[in-house]
Write a protein that holds these residues in place. Structure first.
Motif, PDB file in Angstrom:
ATOM      1  N   GLN A 252     -47.422 -72.789  38.341  1.00 33.51           N
ATOM      2  CA  GLN A 252     -46.847 -71.519  37.913  1.00 33.51           C
ATOM      3  C   GLN A 252     -47.788 -70.837  36.900  1.00 33.51           C
ATOM      4  O   GLN A 252     -48.522 -71.509  36.164  1.00 33.51           O
ATOM      5  CB  GLN A 252     -45.476 -71.749  37.269  1.00 33.51           C
ATOM      6  CG  GLN A 252     -44.425 -72.258  38.260  1.00 33.51           C
ATOM      7  CD  GLN A 252     -43.083 -72.466  37.575  1.00 33.51           C
ATOM      8  OE1 GLN A 252     -42.908 -72.119  36.408  1.00 33.51           O
ATOM      9  NE2 GLN A 252     -42.119 -72.978  38.330  1.00 33.51           N
ATOM     10  N   GLU A 253     -47.750 -69.495  36.867  1.00 33.75           N
ATOM     11  CA  GLU A 253     -48.622 -68.752  35.951  1.00 33.75           C
ATOM     12  C   GLU A 253     -48.234 -68.977  34.499  1.00 33.75           C
ATOM     13  O   GLU A 253     -49.076 -69.085  33.615  1.00 33.75           O
ATOM     14  CB  GLU A 253     -48.563 -67.250  36.276  1.00 33.75           C
ATOM     15  CG  GLU A 253     -49.216 -66.898  37.602  1.00 33.75           C
ATOM     16  CD  GLU A 253     -49.232 -65.400  37.851  1.00 33.75           C
ATOM     17  OE1 GLU A 253     -48.792 -64.643  36.955  1.00 33.75           O
ATOM     18  OE2 GLU A 253     -49.693 -65.002  38.936  1.00 33.75           O
ATOM     19  N   THR A 254     -46.950 -69.020  34.270  1.00 30.15           N
ATOM     20  CA  THR A 254     -46.467 -69.286  32.901  1.00 30.15           C
ATOM     21  C   THR A 254     -45.497 -70.459  32.933  1.00 30.15           C
ATOM     22  O   THR A 254     -44.721 -70.630  33.881  1.00 30.15           O
ATOM     23  CB  THR A 254     -45.733 -68.066  32.327  1.00 30.15           C
ATOM     24  OG1 THR A 254     -44.646 -67.713  33.174  1.00 30.15           O
ATOM     25  CG2 THR A 254     -46.697 -66.884  32.177  1.00 30.15           C
ATOM     26  N   VAL A 255     -45.560 -71.307  31.897  1.00 31.71           N
ATOM     27  CA  VAL A 255     -44.674 -72.470  31.794  1.00 31.71           C
ATOM     28  C   VAL A 255     -43.779 -72.252  30.580  1.00 31.71           C
ATOM     29  O   VAL A 255     -44.254 -72.231  29.431  1.00 31.71           O
ATOM     30  CB  VAL A 255     -45.476 -73.774  31.641  1.00 31.71           C
ATOM     31  CG1 VAL A 255     -44.520 -74.955  31.513  1.00 31.71           C
ATOM     32  CG2 VAL A 255     -46.432 -73.957  32.816  1.00 31.71           C
ATOM     33  N   ASN A 256     -42.485 -72.058  30.813  1.00 31.48           N
ATOM     34  CA  ASN A 256     -41.548 -71.827  29.713  1.00 31.48           C
ATOM     35  C   ASN A 256     -41.142 -73.147  29.063  1.00 31.48           C
ATOM     36  O   ASN A 256     -41.510 -74.245  29.517  1.00 31.48           O
ATOM     37  CB  ASN A 256     -40.325 -71.046  30.197  1.00 31.48           C
ATOM     38  CG  ASN A 256     -39.623 -71.732  31.358  1.00 31.48           C
ATOM     39  OD1 ASN A 256     -39.535 -72.960  31.396  1.00 31.48           O
ATOM     40  ND2 ASN A 256     -39.126 -70.948  32.304  1.00 31.48           N
ATOM     41  N   LYS A 257     -40.350 -73.030  27.992  1.00 30.95           N
ATOM     42  CA  LYS A 257     -39.941 -74.228  27.240  1.00 30.95           C
ATOM     43  C   LYS A 257     -39.111 -75.182  28.086  1.00 30.95           C
ATOM     44  O   LYS A 257     -39.215 -76.403  27.982  1.00 30.95           O
ATOM     45  CB  LYS A 257     -39.159 -73.807  25.995  1.00 30.95           C
ATOM     46  CG  LYS A 257     -40.015 -73.192  24.915  1.00 30.95           C
ATOM     47  CD  LYS A 257     -39.186 -72.929  23.661  1.00 30.95           C
ATOM     48  CE  LYS A 257     -40.081 -72.359  22.556  1.00 30.95           C
ATOM     49  NZ  LYS A 257     -39.302 -72.108  21.310  1.00 30.95           N
ATOM     50  N   GLU A 258     -38.277 -74.618  28.955  1.00 32.26           N
ATOM     51  CA  GLU A 258     -37.423 -75.459  29.828  1.00 32.26           C
ATOM     52  C   GLU A 258     -38.284 -76.276  30.788  1.00 32.26           C
ATOM     53  O   GLU A 258     -38.052 -77.469  30.992  1.00 32.26           O
ATOM     54  CB  GLU A 258     -36.457 -74.572  30.611  1.00 32.26           C
ATOM     55  CG  GLU A 258     -35.426 -75.348  31.407  1.00 32.26           C
ATOM     56  CD  GLU A 258     -34.446 -74.430  32.119  1.00 32.26           C
ATOM     57  OE1 GLU A 258     -33.852 -74.900  33.100  1.00 32.26           O
ATOM     58  OE2 GLU A 258     -34.291 -73.257  31.697  1.00 32.26           O
ATOM     59  N   ASP A 259     -39.327 -75.645  31.331  1.00 33.80           N
ATOM     60  CA  ASP A 259     -40.249 -76.359  32.225  1.00 33.80           C
ATOM     61  C   ASP A 259     -41.035 -77.420  31.458  1.00 33.80           C
ATOM     62  O   ASP A 259     -41.299 -78.519  31.970  1.00 33.80           O
ATOM     63  CB  ASP A 259     -41.216 -75.376  32.889  1.00 33.80           C
ATOM     64  CG  ASP A 259     -40.524 -74.509  33.937  1.00 33.80           C
ATOM     65  OD1 ASP A 259     -39.464 -74.962  34.448  1.00 33.80           O
ATOM     66  OD2 ASP A 259     -41.014 -73.409  34.232  1.00 33.80           O
ATOM     67  N   GLN A 260     -41.410 -77.079  30.229  1.00 36.84           N
ATOM     68  CA  GLN A 260     -42.149 -78.040  29.399  1.00 36.84           C
ATOM     69  C   GLN A 260     -41.296 -79.283  29.133  1.00 36.84           C
ATOM     70  O   GLN A 260     -41.784 -80.415  29.163  1.00 36.84           O
ATOM     71  CB  GLN A 260     -42.576 -77.382  28.082  1.00 36.84           C
ATOM     72  CG  GLN A 260     -43.674 -76.353  28.220  1.00 36.84           C
ATOM     73  CD  GLN A 260     -44.017 -75.705  26.890  1.00 36.84           C
ATOM     74  OE1 GLN A 260     -43.434 -76.002  25.845  1.00 36.84           O
ATOM     75  NE2 GLN A 260     -44.981 -74.762  26.926  1.00 36.84           N
ATOM     76  N   GLU A 261     -40.022 -79.062  28.841  1.00 38.36           N
ATOM     77  CA  GLU A 261     -39.111 -80.175  28.582  1.00 38.36           C
ATOM     78  C   GLU A 261     -38.946 -81.041  29.841  1.00 38.36           C
ATOM     79  O   GLU A 261     -38.921 -82.265  29.774  1.00 38.36           O
ATOM     80  CB  GLU A 261     -37.752 -79.635  28.127  1.00 38.36           C
ATOM     81  CG  GLU A 261     -36.748 -80.696  27.714  1.00 38.36           C
ATOM     82  CD  GLU A 261     -37.218 -81.473  26.509  1.00 38.36           C
ATOM     83  OE1 GLU A 261     -36.866 -82.669  26.412  1.00 38.36           O
ATOM     84  OE2 GLU A 261     -37.951 -80.919  25.672  1.00 38.36           O
TER      85      GLU A 261
END
Length: 438
Positions: A252-261
């Motif tokens: 994905q182009e951007t990784v949000n906090k939920e994806d990081q978790e």
């Protein structure tokens, strides 16, 4: 009534009539007629006798055929009651004989196919004769087939002597026998005497211990492959799924906090599963790469006492009564490996008695037929019939958190010492025997 069967009665009747007529002519003093009728009477009596004896001979022939079990005749029933009964008895005996022959052929065909050596002796006039012996028995001992048991005394003297020493009673033992003066081989032998009113039989079964071990090893390897496949699939399937998920997130182009978790949790799971798999491989390595024993002549009693002393705190903590009956015997063994094997058996016994109010573990060392046997018995919950054939299987365990290699390792250690580890079910609890060659 058939004429052929009762013609002798006609002859007798005619003889009586001729006798009466002859007597009539005798009173009339007609001597020629008297002589004629007297001759007729004699001829008719001879014919009657011949006809009667012919019927008796036929019946006797059938009865003799039954006695001698010669069923090549095909007699037919007739009006004679004696003859008809004999013919019925003949065919009844013939059918029974054919049935017995069929069953005997079937049983022998089955016994000829089994991998266990089998010999059955029968006692006749206080002398044992070979009733049946299968090809496996002859192949194991490399001997020809004889009908007389005494003839085997010259071919297999050591085996013959062992059987004689059993006094032809029921017996079970492991023994070493030299075949044709070659190196001794180990066999498992069972004997059983069977008696009835008429016959006495002595059954001998013989199995090569090496062959038993090979069959068990083959089965164990098959089961092991199933366990390894199951463990690998259980570990790698979720890991593969998590890796695919991580790959999707990373693209994905951007990784949000939920994806990081989610990535962090996935990596933690992958790490945990990797450690689990490494643990599994390490346990397998312990069994598969068992080092060669460094053999020394050591006291089995001393090794056992050292194992008991090592677990002394566990015994006291769990309030277990340890009973020792240890004879002093020396064996060729690797001290560390045998001590580890004994400790594994004690740990299993400690778990087995954990739910008992009175907890007892008994250990004995005895000598029997050039073997030293260490027996460890507990009064625990025992092993069910459903799992008793799996207890030596690698990674099989009934304990939460157990590795499942304790008994497998102990068994491998004993086999590396050319010995055996054997399980016996008890009325209450379990018993394990470690067999050592002296």
């Amino acid at each position: 009534m058939r004429k052929n069967n009762y013609i002798w009665l006609i002859y007798i009747s005619l003889a009586i009539v001729c006798g009466i007529l002859g007597y009539h002519f005798f009173q009339l003093e007609k001597w020629i007629n008297v002589l004629l009728f007297a001759a007729l009477v004699l001829i008719l009596i001879i014919l009657a006798n011949f006809s009667f004896l012919s019927q008796i001979a036929k019946t006797e022939k059938i009865i003799q055929s039954i006695i001698k079990k010669d069923f090549s005749l095909f007699p037919k029933e007739d009006a004679s009651e004696l003859m008809s009964s004999s013919v019925q008895l003949y065919y009844q005996s013939k059918n029974e004989h054919l049935s017995l022959s069929s069953y005997k052929l079937l049983y022998e065909s089955i016994l000829d196919q089994i991998d266990t050596g089998l010999m059955i002796l029968s006692e006749t006039d206080k002398e044992w004769k070979v009733f049946y012996v299968n090809p496996t028995f002859l192949n194991i001992l490399e001997i020809p087939k004889y009908n007389s048991w005494k003839l085997y005394a010259a071919k297999i003297p050591e085996f013959y002597r062992i059987i004689e020493e059993t006094n032809y009673e029921s017996w079970q033992e492991f023994l070493d026998i030299s075949i044709r003066q070659n190196a001794k081989q180990s066999f498992s032998m069972r004997t059983k005497q069977v008696k009835n009113v008429q016959h006495s039989f002595f059954i001998i079964t013989l199995e090569s211990v090496q062959k038993i071990i090979e069959q068990k090893e083959k089965l164990a390897w098959n089961n092991l492959m199933k366990v390894i496949s199951h463990e690998l699939l259980n570990t790698l399937t979720p890991v593969n799924s998590l890796i695919q998920n991580l790959e999707y997130i990373s693209n994905q182009e951007t990784v949000n906090k939920e994806d990081q978790e989610e990535m962090r949790e996935s990596l933690m799971i992958i790490t945990s599963k990797s450690k689990q798999l490494l643990n599994f491989v390490d346990n397998y390595r312990q069994v598969a790469e068992l080092p060669k024993p460094l053999l020394k002549n050591v006291s089995l009693k001393t090794i056992t006492e050292s194992a008991v002393d090592f677990l002394k705190h566990e015994f006291e903590k769990n309030h277990i009564q340890v009973i020792l009956d240890l004879e002093e015997h020396f064996v060729s063994a690797d001290v560390k490996m045998i001590e580890r094997s004994i400790i594994n058996l004690y740990l299993n016994a400690i778990f087995a008695v954990s739910e008992k109010e009175e907890k007892i573990i008994t250990t004995s060392i005895k000598s029997q037929n050039n073997r030293v046997i260490l027996t460890l018995t507990d009064n625990g919950s025992g092993i069910t019939d459903e799992i008793k054939n799996k207890i030596f299987l690698p990674f099989f365990t009934t304990r939460n958190g157990g590795s499942g290699i304790g008994l497998t390792l102990s068994k491998s250690i004993m086999e590396a010492h050319r010995g055996y580890l054997i399980y016996h079910a008890q009325e209450e609890g379990s018993s394990f025997e470690m067999w050592f060659l002296q």
